[in-house]
Design a protein around this motif. Structure first.
Motif, PDB file in Angstrom:
ATOM      1  N   GLU A 165       5.394  34.074  65.281  1.00  0.00           N
ATOM      2  CA  GLU A 165       6.287  35.171  65.662  1.00  0.00           C
ATOM      3  C   GLU A 165       5.533  36.497  65.683  1.00  0.00           C
ATOM      4  N   ILE A 166       4.719  36.732  64.660  1.00  0.00           N
ATOM      5  CA  ILE A 166       3.935  37.968  64.588  1.00  0.00           C
ATOM      6  C   ILE A 166       2.944  38.040  65.751  1.00  0.00           C
ATOM      7  N   GLY A 167       2.291  36.940  66.063  1.00  0.00           N
ATOM      8  CA  GLY A 167       1.374  36.909  67.208  1.00  0.00           C
ATOM      9  C   GLY A 167       2.097  37.273  68.505  1.00  0.00           C
ATOM     10  N   LYS A 168       3.295  36.754  68.693  1.00  0.00           N
ATOM     11  CA  LYS A 168       4.079  37.081  69.899  1.00  0.00           C
ATOM     12  C   LYS A 168       4.464  38.551  69.919  1.00  0.00           C
ATOM     13  N   ILE A 169       4.805  39.100  68.763  1.00  0.00           N
ATOM     14  CA  ILE A 169       5.159  40.521  68.685  1.00  0.00           C
ATOM     15  C   ILE A 169       3.956  41.386  69.053  1.00  0.00           C
ATOM     16  N   LEU A 170       2.799  41.060  68.495  1.00  0.00           N
ATOM     17  CA  LEU A 170       1.599  41.836  68.812  1.00  0.00           C
ATOM     18  C   LEU A 170       1.248  41.731  70.290  1.00  0.00           C
ATOM     19  N   VAL A 230      -8.267  38.504  72.160  1.00  0.00           N
ATOM     20  CA  VAL A 230      -9.053  37.305  72.460  1.00  0.00           C
ATOM     21  C   VAL A 230      -9.319  36.495  71.186  1.00  0.00           C
ATOM     22  N   GLU A 231      -9.031  37.103  70.047  1.00  0.00           N
ATOM     23  CA  GLU A 231      -9.155  36.426  68.753  1.00  0.00           C
ATOM     24  C   GLU A 231      -8.246  37.174  67.785  1.00  0.00           C
ATOM     25  N   ARG A 232      -7.571  36.425  66.904  1.00  0.00           N
ATOM     26  CA  ARG A 232      -6.662  37.091  65.959  1.00  0.00           C
ATOM     27  C   ARG A 232      -6.492  36.233  64.704  1.00  0.00           C
ATOM     28  N   GLN A 233      -6.471  36.907  63.552  1.00  0.00           N
ATOM     29  CA  GLN A 233      -6.134  36.287  62.277  1.00  0.00           C
ATOM     30  C   GLN A 233      -4.909  37.007  61.727  1.00  0.00           C
ATOM     31  N   ILE A 234      -3.956  36.251  61.207  1.00  0.00           N
ATOM     32  CA  ILE A 234      -2.719  36.824  60.663  1.00  0.00           C
ATOM     33  C   ILE A 234      -2.511  36.261  59.259  1.00  0.00           C
ATOM     34  N   TYR A 235      -2.114  37.124  58.358  1.00  0.00           N
ATOM     35  CA  TYR A 235      -1.872  36.755  56.963  1.00  0.00           C
ATOM     36  C   TYR A 235      -0.493  37.277  56.562  1.00  0.00           C
ATOM     37  N   VAL A 236       0.251  36.505  55.775  1.00  0.00           N
ATOM     38  CA  VAL A 236       1.592  36.901  55.338  1.00  0.00           C
ATOM     39  C   VAL A 236       1.646  36.781  53.816  1.00  0.00           C
ATOM     40  N   ASN A 237       2.242  37.787  53.150  1.00  0.00           N
ATOM     41  CA  ASN A 237       2.346  37.719  51.692  1.00  0.00           C
ATOM     42  C   ASN A 237       3.343  36.633  51.272  1.00  0.00           C
ATOM     43  N   ASP A 238       3.309  36.271  50.005  1.00  0.00           N
ATOM     44  CA  ASP A 238       4.155  35.185  49.492  1.00  0.00           C
ATOM     45  C   ASP A 238       5.645  35.474  49.647  1.00  0.00           C
ATOM     46  N   GLU A 239       6.026  36.731  49.551  1.00  0.00           N
ATOM     47  CA  GLU A 239       7.439  37.098  49.688  1.00  0.00           C
ATOM     48  C   GLU A 239       7.909  37.061  51.138  1.00  0.00           C
ATOM     49  N   GLY A 240       6.979  37.055  52.081  1.00  0.00           N
ATOM     50  CA  GLY A 240       7.318  36.982  53.496  1.00  0.00           C
ATOM     51  C   GLY A 240       7.869  38.262  54.085  1.00  0.00           C
ATOM     52  N   ALA A 292       2.890  41.504  56.432  1.00  0.00           N
ATOM     53  CA  ALA A 292       1.817  40.733  57.047  1.00  0.00           C
ATOM     54  C   ALA A 292       0.710  41.705  57.432  1.00  0.00           C
ATOM     55  N   TRP A 293      -0.503  41.207  57.477  1.00  0.00           N
ATOM     56  CA  TRP A 293      -1.628  42.010  57.943  1.00  0.00           C
ATOM     57  C   TRP A 293      -2.453  41.127  58.877  1.00  0.00           C
ATOM     58  N   PHE A 294      -3.211  41.775  59.718  1.00  0.00           N
ATOM     59  CA  PHE A 294      -3.928  41.029  60.748  1.00  0.00           C
ATOM     60  C   PHE A 294      -5.171  41.786  61.169  1.00  0.00           C
ATOM     61  N   THR A 303     -10.508  45.255  76.218  1.00  0.00           N
ATOM     62  CA  THR A 303      -9.876  46.517  76.622  1.00  0.00           C
ATOM     63  C   THR A 303     -10.702  47.189  77.716  1.00  0.00           C
ATOM     64  N   GLN A 304     -10.175  48.297  78.221  1.00  0.00           N
ATOM     65  CA  GLN A 304     -10.930  49.095  79.195  1.00  0.00           C
ATOM     66  C   GLN A 304     -12.174  49.706  78.556  1.00  0.00           C
ATOM     67  N   MET A 305     -12.236  49.720  77.218  1.00  0.00           N
ATOM     68  CA  MET A 305     -13.413  50.196  76.492  1.00  0.00           C
ATOM     69  C   MET A 305     -14.326  49.036  76.130  1.00  0.00           C
ATOM     70  N   LYS A 306     -14.095  47.878  76.742  1.00  0.00           N
ATOM     71  CA  LYS A 306     -14.754  46.599  76.437  1.00  0.00           C
ATOM     72  C   LYS A 306     -14.232  46.110  75.083  1.00  0.00           C
ATOM     73  N   LEU A 307     -15.053  45.431  74.286  1.00  0.00           N
ATOM     74  CA  LEU A 307     -14.528  44.864  73.041  1.00  0.00           C
ATOM     75  C   LEU A 307     -14.176  45.943  72.022  1.00  0.00           C
ATOM     76  N   CYS A 308     -12.995  45.802  71.457  1.00  0.00           N
ATOM     77  CA  CYS A 308     -12.539  46.649  70.358  1.00  0.00           C
ATOM     78  C   CYS A 308     -11.965  45.751  69.280  1.00  0.00           C
ATOM     79  N   ARG A 309     -11.776  46.319  68.114  1.00  0.00           N
ATOM     80  CA  ARG A 309     -11.122  45.588  67.036  1.00  0.00           C
ATOM     81  C   ARG A 309      -9.875  46.361  66.640  1.00  0.00           C
ATOM     82  N   GLY A 310      -8.797  45.616  66.479  1.00  0.00           N
ATOM     83  CA  GLY A 310      -7.564  46.183  65.961  1.00  0.00           C
ATOM     84  C   GLY A 310      -7.248  45.517  64.643  1.00  0.00           C
ATOM     85  N   SER A 311      -6.652  46.266  63.750  1.00  0.00           N
ATOM     86  CA  SER A 311      -6.171  45.683  62.506  1.00  0.00           C
ATOM     87  C   SER A 311      -4.938  46.452  62.095  1.00  0.00           C
ATOM     88  N   GLY A 312      -4.098  45.804  61.318  1.00  0.00           N
ATOM     89  CA  GLY A 312      -2.894  46.497  60.937  1.00  0.00           C
ATOM     90  C   GLY A 312      -2.015  45.744  59.977  1.00  0.00           C
TER      91      GLY A 312
END
Length: 144
Positions: free
Chosen positions: A5-10, A68-78, A81-83, A89-98
């Motif tokens: 679900e989080i992947g779809k939202i992102l 093009v690559e993503r890792q998602i983590y969810v806390n025990d309480e649900g 989440a962080w990723f 991108t138009q800037m070529k490869l970038c990294r996002g986290s949040g």
């Protein structure tokens, strides 16, 4: 289930920017969200970020990021989440986290950081390009 679900939202959030859908984009963020861009000056609370983004969205073209690559983590309480994600991108490869927070049963983006990806073998060159401006920024921040 939450990770899918989080992947779809992102993905939806990135698509909303690509299609310049201001409401869809910002409706996926919390009311107290923070967006940190690639420039040292870009540490925006949500209202500041909306003001920055609105003219871009109004032109019908904001930014177009695709994970093009993503890792998602969810806390025990649900409820948090962080990723991290590698983006095409138009800037070529970038990294996002949040961080996402669950509000009334819906995941919302609370904090996002966008960074340029610099190959290790090019770091020295990049430092030379940006050192003068960085030194001025550091000096000003130390004075505060």
């Amino acid at each position: 289930m939450d990770k899918k679900e989080i992947g779809k939202i992102l993905d939806s959030w990135h698509r909303a920017a690509g299609s310049a859908d201001f409401d869809a984009y910002f409706n996926l963020m919390t009311s107290d969200a923070v967006f940190i861009g690639t420039d040292a000056s870009e540490n925006w609370q949500i209202e500041e970020f909306k003001a920055y983004a609105k003219p871009h969205f109004d032109k019908g073209k904001a930014w177009n990021f695709k994970a093009v690559e993503r890792q998602i983590y969810v806390n025990d309480e649900g409820d948090y989440a962080w990723f991290d994600e590698l983006l095409d991108t138009q800037m070529k490869l970038c990294r996002g986290s949040g961080v996402l927070r669950k509000e009334s049963g819906d995941w919302k983006i609370a904090h996002y950081v966008l960074s340029l990806v610099i190959p290790n073998e090019n770091v020295s060159e990049v430092i030379l390009i940006k050192q003068e401006k960085d030194d001025r920024i550091i000096e000003e921040l130390i004075k505060q």
